[in-house]
Each structure stands twice: as C-alpha cells, then as structure tokens.
Design a protein around this motif. Structure first.
Motif, PDB file in Angstrom:
ATOM      1  N   THR A  74       0.841  -1.207   0.000  1.00  7.32           N
ATOM      2  CA  THR A  74       0.000   0.000   0.000  1.00  7.32           C
ATOM      3  C   THR A  74       0.873   1.253   0.000  1.00  7.32           C
ATOM      4  O   THR A  74       1.488   1.568  -1.001  1.00  7.32           O
ATOM      5  CB  THR A  74      -0.983   0.000   1.213  1.00  7.32           C
ATOM      6  OG1 THR A  74      -0.266   0.075   2.445  1.00  7.32           O
ATOM      7  CG2 THR A  74      -1.857  -1.251   1.216  1.00  7.32           C
ATOM      8  N   ILE A  75       1.000   1.914   1.159  1.00  7.06           N
ATOM      9  CA  ILE A  75       1.697   3.202   1.219  1.00  7.06           C
ATOM     10  C   ILE A  75       3.165   3.091   0.798  1.00  7.06           C
ATOM     11  O   ILE A  75       3.729   4.024   0.223  1.00  7.06           O
ATOM     12  CB  ILE A  75       1.568   3.807   2.634  1.00  7.06           C
ATOM     13  CG1 ILE A  75       2.207   5.187   2.688  1.00  7.06           C
ATOM     14  CG2 ILE A  75       2.121   2.897   3.705  1.00  7.06           C
ATOM     15  CD1 ILE A  75       1.978   5.914   4.000  1.00  7.06           C
ATOM     16  N   PHE A  76       3.804   1.937   1.063  1.00  7.02           N
ATOM     17  CA  PHE A  76       5.208   1.756   0.707  1.00  7.02           C
ATOM     18  C   PHE A  76       5.369   0.847  -0.514  1.00  7.02           C
ATOM     19  O   PHE A  76       6.355   0.119  -0.642  1.00  7.02           O
ATOM     20  CB  PHE A  76       5.995   1.210   1.902  1.00  7.02           C
ATOM     21  CG  PHE A  76       6.015   2.141   3.091  1.00  7.02           C
ATOM     22  CD1 PHE A  76       6.439   3.463   2.955  1.00  7.02           C
ATOM     23  CD2 PHE A  76       5.602   1.710   4.346  1.00  7.02           C
ATOM     24  CE1 PHE A  76       6.453   4.328   4.032  1.00  7.02           C
ATOM     25  CE2 PHE A  76       5.622   2.573   5.449  1.00  7.02           C
ATOM     26  CZ  PHE A  76       6.043   3.884   5.285  1.00  7.02           C
ATOM     27  N   GLY A  77       4.401   0.899  -1.386  1.00  8.78           N
ATOM     28  CA  GLY A  77       4.429   0.042  -2.573  1.00  8.78           C
ATOM     29  C   GLY A  77       5.596   0.321  -3.515  1.00  8.78           C
ATOM     30  O   GLY A  77       5.896  -0.492  -4.386  1.00  8.78           O
ATOM     31  N   ASP A  78       6.272   1.463  -3.327  1.00  9.74           N
ATOM     32  CA  ASP A  78       7.440   1.779  -4.169  1.00  9.74           C
ATOM     33  C   ASP A  78       8.673   0.975  -3.755  1.00  9.74           C
ATOM     34  O   ASP A  78       9.694   1.013  -4.438  1.00  9.74           O
ATOM     35  CB  ASP A  78       7.774   3.274  -4.061  1.00  9.74           C
ATOM     36  CG  ASP A  78       6.577   4.154  -4.389  1.00  9.74           C
ATOM     37  OD1 ASP A  78       5.985   3.974  -5.465  1.00  9.74           O
ATOM     38  OD2 ASP A  78       6.219   5.008  -3.552  1.00  9.74           O
ATOM     39  N   PHE A  79       8.586   0.282  -2.615  1.00 12.61           N
ATOM     40  CA  PHE A  79       9.749  -0.439  -2.072  1.00 12.61           C
ATOM     41  C   PHE A  79       9.481  -1.939  -2.053  1.00 12.61           C
ATOM     42  O   PHE A  79       8.324  -2.380  -2.045  1.00 12.61           O
ATOM     43  CB  PHE A  79      10.033   0.008  -0.632  1.00 12.61           C
ATOM     44  CG  PHE A  79      10.276   1.486  -0.486  1.00 12.61           C
ATOM     45  CD1 PHE A  79      11.555   2.009  -0.576  1.00 12.61           C
ATOM     46  CD2 PHE A  79       9.214   2.352  -0.265  1.00 12.61           C
ATOM     47  CE1 PHE A  79      11.780   3.373  -0.449  1.00 12.61           C
ATOM     48  CE2 PHE A  79       9.430   3.722  -0.134  1.00 12.61           C
ATOM     49  CZ  PHE A  79      10.706   4.238  -0.224  1.00 12.61           C
ATOM     50  N   THR A  80      10.568  -2.719  -1.972  1.00 11.46           N
ATOM     51  CA  THR A  80      10.400  -4.151  -1.721  1.00 11.46           C
ATOM     52  C   THR A  80      10.059  -4.345  -0.240  1.00 11.46           C
ATOM     53  O   THR A  80      10.324  -3.468   0.593  1.00 11.46           O
ATOM     54  CB  THR A  80      11.694  -4.931  -2.003  1.00 11.46           C
ATOM     55  OG1 THR A  80      12.687  -4.525  -1.038  1.00 11.46           O
ATOM     56  CG2 THR A  80      12.215  -4.667  -3.413  1.00 11.46           C
ATOM     57  N   ALA A  81       9.504  -5.504   0.098  1.00 13.83           N
ATOM     58  CA  ALA A  81       9.169  -5.792   1.487  1.00 13.83           C
ATOM     59  C   ALA A  81      10.427  -5.758   2.369  1.00 13.83           C
ATOM     60  O   ALA A  81      10.393  -5.268   3.495  1.00 13.83           O
ATOM     61  CB  ALA A  81       8.471  -7.143   1.587  1.00 13.83           C
ATOM     62  N   GLU A  82      11.531  -6.260   1.845  1.00 14.92           N
ATOM     63  CA  GLU A  82      12.779  -6.260   2.626  1.00 14.92           C
ATOM     64  C   GLU A  82      13.204  -4.817   2.934  1.00 14.92           C
ATOM     65  O   GLU A  82      13.645  -4.508   4.047  1.00 14.92           O
ATOM     66  CB  GLU A  82      13.879  -6.984   1.842  1.00 14.92           C
ATOM     67  CG  GLU A  82      15.105  -7.329   2.667  1.00 14.92           C
ATOM     68  CD  GLU A  82      14.855  -8.448   3.674  1.00 14.92           C
ATOM     69  OE1 GLU A  82      14.435  -9.540   3.246  1.00 14.92           O
ATOM     70  OE2 GLU A  82      15.061  -8.230   4.878  1.00 14.92           O
ATOM     71  N   GLU A  83      13.062  -3.946   1.943  1.00 15.43           N
ATOM     72  CA  GLU A  83      13.402  -2.532   2.158  1.00 15.43           C
ATOM     73  C   GLU A  83      12.460  -1.893   3.182  1.00 15.43           C
ATOM     74  O   GLU A  83      12.877  -1.082   4.007  1.00 15.43           O
ATOM     75  CB  GLU A  83      13.333  -1.763   0.833  1.00 15.43           C
ATOM     76  CG  GLU A  83      14.487  -2.062  -0.102  1.00 15.43           C
ATOM     77  CD  GLU A  83      14.259  -1.557  -1.540  1.00 15.43           C
ATOM     78  OE1 GLU A  83      15.247  -1.407  -2.257  1.00 15.43           O
ATOM     79  OE2 GLU A  83      13.085  -1.321  -1.929  1.00 15.43           O
ATOM     80  N   VAL A  84      11.204  -2.270   3.118  1.00 17.80           N
ATOM     81  CA  VAL A  84      10.229  -1.726   4.078  1.00 17.80           C
ATOM     82  C   VAL A  84      10.579  -2.188   5.499  1.00 17.80           C
ATOM     83  O   VAL A  84      10.458  -1.421   6.451  1.00 17.80           O
ATOM     84  CB  VAL A  84       8.789  -2.137   3.699  1.00 17.80           C
ATOM     85  CG1 VAL A  84       7.802  -1.689   4.776  1.00 17.80           C
ATOM     86  CG2 VAL A  84       8.407  -1.539   2.357  1.00 17.80           C
ATOM     87  N   LEU A  85      11.039  -3.424   5.614  1.00 13.71           N
ATOM     88  CA  LEU A  85      11.453  -3.902   6.947  1.00 13.71           C
ATOM     89  C   LEU A  85      12.628  -3.071   7.460  1.00 13.71           C
ATOM     90  O   LEU A  85      12.643  -2.648   8.621  1.00 13.71           O
ATOM     91  CB  LEU A  85      11.847  -5.380   6.902  1.00 13.71           C
ATOM     92  CG  LEU A  85      12.381  -5.933   8.227  1.00 13.71           C
ATOM     93  CD1 LEU A  85      11.326  -5.856   9.327  1.00 13.71           C
ATOM     94  CD2 LEU A  85      12.877  -7.377   8.058  1.00 13.71           C
TER      95      LEU A  85
END
Ligand code: ZN
Length: 447
Positions: free
Chosen positions: A332-343
C-alpha cells in the motif's frame, strides 16, 4: 476458564510457586478468545487443564452484572453464559487476598454482533454499514464503560483495573498498517456515525470532504494492492491526497481523541470511587510495528490518566507479526519499495536491530527489542507512570513460526526488569501457556 477447569487453589499455588506471581489480571469482560476461554481451537493444548477445546465459547462479563449501573446504555445483557453461576471475582478475590496476590479487572474493547442493544452503539463504516466495533463518540458507549467500571469498583474489593482497546483509526486501517493488515478493507473503515459527524462539526471539520477523501484513499489502496502503479508512484500519490484532503488526518485524530476520552473516562470513574485503586492500559502490539500507530500512542500524554501501562512487547509472536505488517504496507503506502526494504525502513524508524524478513517469522524478535521498548516507555512517561511490559508466553503463531521456549521467556523478563521496568505482565492467558515457560518466569525473577 482455568480457575473453573483446574480449581482456584491449585492454579494460585502454581502461579506463586512456579511463576513468582504477585498480581493477577483476571479477564472479567471480553467477547474475544485472546484473553478468555481455553486454547484457541486448532492450536496445541497446553500441558495442564482440560484437554479439549471450548468450541461453544461465548464471552461477556465473567463477574456478576449488577443491573443498577447500566441505566444509561442499551448494552446491559452482558452476563457471560459460559459458566452459569460462577462469579470469577467473588470466587477468586478472597483466596487471592489471603495469599496477598493483587487482583485487577482486565477488560477489553471486543464485542460480538448478536448482543441485545449493541446496534445502538456500533460504529458506522465509510460505506454506511454497521461495524462490529463500538463508537467512542457515542454517549451510550461511554456510559457502558463507565457502568462496567463502576460495577467492578463498587461490587468488589479489587486493587485496580486495566482496559484495552486493540483498535486504530480509519487512516491506519485504510492503509493496512497493522499485523494482519493485508486483509483490511479500506472501503469499510470507521467511524462515520452521526455522533462522529456531530463531533466533527464542532471542530469545524467537513464530514463530506472527509468521506470523499477516504473514498479516494480506498481507491488508491485497492489499486496499490492490484499493483496498478500511479505515474507518480504510491507514496507521492498518497501524500498528495493528504495535502488535498487534510480532513483525512483530522478524522483520524477525531477517532483517536475518542479513544483517549475513554481512558480519561474510566480513570475518572475509578478514582472517584476508590482513590487508591490503580488504573492502567493495555497498549496494543501495533505500537511495535506501525510508526503511524506509534505516533498516536504518546506516553507523555498517558500520564494524565494512568497509574501504569502494560506496553505490549510480545517478542516471540512479534516476529511473525512484524513480518505481517511489513508485507501489508509494502502493498500500500510503501508500494514503491520491496518488502525487505520496508522492513529496513521500519526497523530504523522504530529503533530496532532485528533479523531479515526471511528469518523474522521463525526467529521472532529478540530480547533486545524488549530492552529498547522498555527504555523508550520509561523515558516517555518520565518516571511518573509504572511500566509493566507485556511478555508473551505461547501466544499462538502459525505453522513453522516462532514458538516460545523457556530461554526466550527468561531473556525477555530479564531484559525488561534489568532495564528498569517496575514489573512484567505475562500474556495473554494462562490457559494457553506451557508450564516450562511459566517456570522460566520464576527462574528469571529469582535470578
Ligand atoms: Zn462514530
């Protein structure tokens, strides 16, 4: 449930002998399985208690309901039918007191849809449906929490109360910013009932604009989950919407203020009846995952209406739960990033040093997380409110996900106490805990 299944004296013997426990948070009111009833069906039964699931669990008030207190709310038929004739406070209090174990009523903001009178109290969603949750800006809801609190304080010589509300406002829910958030429906966020609209009007907030903003937000979230990237990307598009519709965050604050007014309400009622009774709050685990939710949980502000805070620091199930949060908001809000980057972004934002996304569900969070969160809470309340971190023991997780071991319990309890916590609250309920893990608490405390 365990008092009924295993006998009050033998349960208290075990708490004192194995766990070195000096206070009980008795689940007196809930319609949820998290703090009441036996083990969640499907999860392995622990090595004590009846070896069968209570699939007929209902919930409600496990103490006696004294009807004279409930005159200002339509919700009054709340007596739990699970154990007819058993008043948990009347039964447990005398035995606990003779052992110098303190008793707190532990009640939470979890309801079911089939209760008489509940429809008058329910929240209304963005699309106009009744929610299963109840609205803080509804006077009958405030009257209900006042009634239940007064009932406990006047009817029983309890030492204090703890209330919990594991909920957040429409913005956090719309963007799926919580563990399990991938399943949130942004078109059904709440609350937009007449009481909330009235409250908005008094604040000069345009309800129609707020709802329009939330509908646009819901469309953005739906598109993001379908990987339909706006030309300016997910984050810029979302931020633009917040600028164009400041009513979105104004409505989020309106919801938050309702929850805070409930804290203040319960505190005021309790202190007006018995000054020395302690009042505190269960702070939802989402405080450990979503920076958006954390921003609403201002420890300094809690000082106005709290004697203690149970800040949830469940490190074992915290691993899978943090991964679940990350997997949701990276759609959603961090859809520009990979999940690993979001972590990585999340851990930096929250000041954690934890493992990578692949390892998180099976490893859980570390005792170092408990230490950091304890330190942050103590600093936040500036030594005026007791901090009792919530430590998880055998909270159910999925297959192949982190399970609690005695060493985890020892390390987490020591981390909290060595950092200056005034105590710990073992969570969530004895009926799901394994005895080796309970014994590890006693070992940690005596060490
Ligand atoms: Zn409302």
């Amino acid at each position: 449930m365990s008092f009924v299944d295993e006998g009050i004296a033998s349960v208290l013997d075990r708490f004192q002998g194995d766990g070195n426990i000096n206070a009980l948070f008795v689940a007196t009111f809930t319609y949820g399985r998290g703090i009441a009833g036996r083990q969640v069906p499907g999860q392995p039964l622990p090595d004590h208690g009846k070896q069968e699931y209570d699939t007929n669990f209902h919930g409600g008030n496990y103490a006696r309901t004294h009807e004279q207190y409930y005159t200002h709310t339509a919700l009054k038929e709340i007596q739990a039918p699970d154990h007819p004739g058993f008043d948990v406070l009347a039964e447990v209090l005398p035995q606990a007191q003779s052992r110098r174990i303190k008793i707190f009523c532990w009640y939470e903001d979890v309801f079911r849809r089939d209760l008489e009178g509940i429809d008058r109290l329910q929240e209304v969603t963005l699309s106009g449906k009744k929610a299963s949750t109840i609205c803080f800006h509804n006077p009958e809801v405030q009257a209900f929490w006042r009634a239940l609190t007064e009932d406990y304080l006047r009817s029983y010589p309890i030492d204090g109360v703890m209330w919990g509300s594991e909920r957040q406002g429409p913005f956090g829910n719309a963007i799926g910013a919580m563990h399990g958030g991938a399943g949130s429906n942004p078109f059904e966020v709440a609350c937009f009932c007449d009481f909330c609209k009235q409250e908005a009007k008094s604040r000069g907030i345009d309800a129609e604009r707020a709802m329009e903003g939330y509908r646009k937000l819901a469309n953005l979230v739906r598109d993001a989950r379908e990987k339909s990237r706006p030309s300016d990307g997910y984050f810029v598009s979302l931020w633009r919407l917040l600028i164009q519709y400041p009513e979105i965050l104004a409505w989020e604050k309106l919801w938050n203020d309702g929850q805070k007014s409930t804290y203040a309400n319960i505190y005021q009622v309790t202190k007006s009846i018995r000054r020395e009774a302690m009042v505190g709050w269960h702070i939802w685990h989402n405080n450990s995952f979503s920076p958006f939710y954390r921003a609403t949980q201002d420890y300094a502000e809690f000082r106005k209406y709290s004697d203690f805070l149970k800040v949830v620091m469940y490190n074992n199930c915290g691993g899978p739960r943090l991964a679940s949060y990350v997997n949701s908001v990276s759609q959603t809000i961090f859809g520009d990033f990979t999940a690993e980057e979001v972590l990585g972004l999340t851990c930096k934002t929250l000041n954690y040093q934890e493992t990578n996304l692949a390892g998180l569900p099976s490893k859980g969070l570390s005792a170092n997380y408990v230490e950091r969160e304890t330190r942050r809470a103590i600093a936040g309340v500036q030594n005026t409110v007791k901090i009792w971190p919530g430590i998880d023991i055998d909270i159910p997780t999925g297959r192949d996900e982190k399970k609690t071991e005695p060493r985890d319990v020892r390390d987490a309890v020591r981390a909290a106490l060595d950092t200056g916590a005034d105590g710990v609250i073992l969570s969530r309920k004895y009926s799901e805990m394994r005895l080796a893990n309970l014994r590890a608490v006693g070992e940690a405390v005596r060490a």
